[in-house]
Design an enzyme around this catalytic site. Structure first.
Site: not given
Ligand SMILES: O=C(O)C1=C[C@@H](OP(=O)(O)O)[C@@H](O)[C@H](O)C1
Ligand SMILES: C=C(OP(=O)(O)O)C(=O)O
Length: 426
Positions: A124, A171, A314, A411
């Site tokens: 990632r 983000s 999500d 998770k």
């Molecule tokens: O900042 C956060 O808490 C999150 C941002 C999102 O990820 P991305 O920014 O990678 O899309 C989301 O999918 C993740 O579950 C939680």
């Molecule tokens: C994308 C997710 O998690 P992560 O915080 O690992 O990015 C999620 O919870 O769907």
């Protein structure tokens, strides 16, 4: 490997449920509370793999944490920006938030900090944020591919300054930098280069920082300024129920034409995924809300929708899992970034829907799902909690759907299936 068969429900669901605290808010609150001076108490905090890895990393950095799972409470003895540990070997599992936020946190330290995660976490993206941390004074030594875990961060405080950051894959790297920036030696200005995905999570970050006493000045959509010298204030903080994880329960009402009320989650939530209610409304559901709950009542027949889910990605799996029951096709757009999450989520949803006999078209950044009958099958979950949670909802309508590795919900939602089955018994 363990499996779980979902019992089809031959009546509308009719239930009131409670959902554990938000992962995103718990992990943000842990970070800023660790930087505040003194004790913060987080109420309704999430206890799951993602938050427990996070808490353990903070503790290893020398910031005492007291976990009280019975009360859903976490106490953090913040050290006012100091990172006492000069050396740590930190493991983040598959928690994207822990990977990004803890990497930024250690840049404020003075020492050497190794970070690693499970094999998928090593794939990632981390690199754009690490480039900023390097420009701010850190040295990063990659053990494998540049820009990916595992690596060691050698730090001596974060200088701050002017940076450009790409945020078209996640983000979370921007959120991480925003949260440490008040503790930089000079003011920080971050300009996002090109597209910023998942903007609602950046809003959540700014909101949480404000709740702990720090201001972010946002100029347009893409520029963020943080004055150095601002300090987080230790406080009591109540974590909202997780809106993303509530989506499966609302979806159960939607597909069975039933009613589900989620307690303590309201339309005023600071989580972008509360917009799931609008999605369901457009698909024909009725929404009732008060200042202490939200309730969804499903229609006789769900309608199709064509929707940009960049900001609420999500929820792609939740929508994908109920899409075959709509009266017309469902198109989900602008979600190329979900290919970098726990698994390649576009590919995973397409593969599993096809396994169920559903007609799906896959594009680089979108998918189109045709309504149609479902042939029961055993669903692969690819270590992705949302695959398991979403396709359990499909199982309410079609006898014989089996979910592989249901334990992967740990998770973010360890007792998901217990609560799911309790919903069906009401
Ligand atoms: O900042 C956060 O808490 C999150 C941002 C999102 O990820 P991305 O920014 O990678 O899309 C989301 O999918 C993740 O579950 C939680
Ligand atoms: C994308 C997710 O998690 P992560 O915080 O690992 O990015 C999620 O919870 O769907």
């Amino acid at each position: 490997m363990d499996t779980i068969e979902i019992p089809a429900l031959n009546r509308p669901v009719d239930a009131t449920v409670e959902i554990p605290g938000s992962k995103s808010l718990t992990n943000r609150a842990l970070l800023v509370a660790a930087l505040a001076q003194g004790d913060s108490i987080l109420e309704n905090a999430l206890f799951s793999e993602d938050s427990e890895y996070f808490a353990k990393c903070v503790e290893q950095l020398g910031i005492p944490i007291t976990l009280n799972p019975n009360l859903a409470q976490i106490q953090v003895a913040g050290r006012g920006g100091d990172i006492p540990a000069k050396q740590a070997d930190l493991f983040v599992g598959l928690a994207g938030t822990a990977a990004r936020f803890i990497s930024a946190l250690v840049a404020l330290g003075n020492g050497e900090y190794r970070l690693d995660g499970v094999p998928r976490m090593r794939e990632r993206p981390m690199g754009d944020m690490l480039t900023v941390l390097q420009a701010g004074g850190a040295t990063v030594n990659f053990e494998g591919n540049s820009g990916f875990m595992p690596y060691t961060v050698y730090s001596q405080g974060f200088a701050g300054g002017n940076f450009r950051l790409k945020a078209n894959q996640t983000s979370q790297q921007l959120s991480a930098l925003l949260m440490i920036a008040p503790y930089a030696q000079q003011d920080t200005n971050i300009e996002v280069e090109g597209t910023l995905v998942s903007q609602s999570y950046v809003k959540m970050t700014c909101r949480l920082m404000a709740d702990f006493g720090v201001e972010v000045i946002q100029i347009g959509d893409n520029q963020f300024q943080i004055k150095a010298g601002q300090r987080y204030q230790a406080r009591y903080y109540t974590v909202e129920p997780d809106a993303s994880n509530a989506s499966y329960f609302f979806a159960a009402a939607a597909v069975t034409g039933g009613r589900v009320r989620v307690k303590h989650l309201t339309k005023q939530s600071c989580q972008g995924d509360i917009l799931w209610l609008n999605v369901l409304e457009q698909m024909g559901c009725q929404i009732k809300d008060s200042d202490d709950y939200t309730e969804v009542t499903g229609p006789k027949q769900l309608q199709g929708i064509d929707i940009d889910m960049n900001d609420i990605s999500d929820l792609v799996q939740t929508l994908g899992a109920i899409a075959p029951f709509a009266s017309s096709p469902i198109t989900i757009r602008n979600v190329e970034h979900i290919r970098y999450k726990e698994t390649d989520r576009i590919k995973a949803v397409v593969t599993e829907l096809r396994r169920l006999g559903v007609q799906v078209e896959e594009f680089p950044d979108r998918l189109k799902i045709e309504p149609g009958p479902i042939t029961p099958a055993t669903i692969e979950t690819y270590h992705d909690h949302r695959m398991a949670m979403a396709f359990a909802v499909t199982g309410l309508k079609v006898p014989g759907i089996v979910i592989k590795d249901p334990g992967c919900t740990a998770k973010t939602f360890p007792d998901y299936f217990t609560r799911f089955f309790q919903m069906l018994e009401q």
